[in-house]
Enzyme design. Sequence first.
Site, short mmCIF file in Angstrom:
data_model
loop_
_atom_site.label_atom_id
_atom_site.label_comp_id
_atom_site.label_asym_id
_atom_site.label_seq_id
_atom_site.Cartn_x
_atom_site.Cartn_y
_atom_site.Cartn_z
N GLY A 1 0.84 -1.21 -0.05
CA GLY A 1 -0.09 0.08 0.11
C GLY A 1 0.83 1.22 -0.09
O GLY A 1 2.11 0.95 -0.11
N ASN A 2 0.36 2.34 0.33
CA ASN A 2 0.95 3.47 0.23
C ASN A 2 0.27 4.51 1.17
O ASN A 2 -0.64 3.98 2.01
CB ASN A 2 0.83 4.25 -1.03
CG ASN A 2 -0.82 4.68 -1.38
OD1 ASN A 2 -1.26 5.79 -0.74
ND2 ASN A 2 -1.12 4.25 -2.56
#
Length: 419
Positions: A212-213
């Site tokens: 993810g970020n």
Amino acid sequence: MRTVLGVAGGIAAYKACHVIRRLRELGHSVKVVPTASALNFVGAATFEALSSQTVTTDVFDEIDSVNHVRIGQEAELVIIAPATANTLAKLAAGIADDLLTATVLTTTAEVVVAPAMHTEMWQNAATVANIATLKQRGIHVLEPAVGRLTGPDSGPGRLPEPDTIVDFSLAAAANAHTSAVASAGTGRLHGKHLVISAGGTREPLDPVRYLGNRSSGKQGVALARAAARAGAHVDLVAANIDSGLLSDLPDSVRITTVESTLELQTQMHASQADADAVIMAAAVADYRPAERTDSKMKKSGDEGMTLQLIQNPDVLVGLVESRRQPQIIIGFAAETGDSHHSALDYAKAKFRRKGVDLLVFNNVSGDRAFGQDDNAVQILTADGDDVVAGTEIHGSKDDVSEKVIEALADRVECVESTP
Ligand code: CTP
């Protein structure tokens, strides 16, 4: 905004000082109206110094300026923090025997109460009935926090923290304004349909892990709120955004949650068809694991591991390709510069590559990072063969969103006036 801060007589009255300070930092004026008992906890001089306005409690003070009606009539938001059981009972009964209760009876502004009292008083049937009456009349009630009370006891009844009180109250005022604009049909985007993506996509590796970020979704949520304030109906496609951030959005924002890039893509295309504008504010993962296992991946010995990734589709480019004119499409780009090109050069190249109408360029060189409340952006547009950058917009994500929505409204009006 002209706010009135009512302070009732409870030990938590000291927290009102921080509420005044925060409201003023955010640029609002604060007229403090304490009850007589509140002044047993915090002196009028403190409230006057913090608010830079005179402080009175009685309807017979400063009678020449008819305070008991003027303060309520001029207010744009009334907050009572702390609100004691006694003050809540008076409000529910419509009693106006001091300046604060008279102010609440005369105002047409949104009223927020933040009750604080001992748990027994909060749970007493009389208080429960009074709260129900106030809610039914449209008064916003910020539920008390659970925690340590005045004595050694603890439980529900504690005044929430000043920042929570301020955020809750300003959201109540903003949402009321949004509803008023929508029903009056006065906003620049009244009747328009916007689709906005926000947050950051996550690519599952196994049932418990993902790639993810760090996008919080704050910018996309602020855009949805600004678009709703301008009168638009908004479809917000929310990728992994904290539910607290989504909870104070007005009714004209419909939320659909997604997790991965492919889910986001499907949802954006489904919502795109009849939209007047699409804004891609989500941080989209460029790659996803080639394989997603159904059971949790196990370590195998001391060896490292290699993950095979495959490229995700470019959702924005796909939306540009499948749009029906005159739909307006806005992209976002967070760029850093390097020894070859400036961040702005990269943003201009991205504007062309994506084929958007507007690109909101965020220069993230240096220490500007995801998840912060403030932002600095430039809006890129095409001028013939050139890509031009507007002046830098500084401010909170709400301020930036206002400007982006204004630029969108300019574009919508320009398209509509073109034969
Ligand atoms: N975007 C998208 N689909 C992707 C990647 C990005 O729709 N797979 C959108 C983002 O929502 C944003 C814009 O494209 O509006 C720019 O995102 P960015 O990550 O800066 O672009 P990339 O194409 O990934 O470019 P880079 O190679 O610089 O990472």
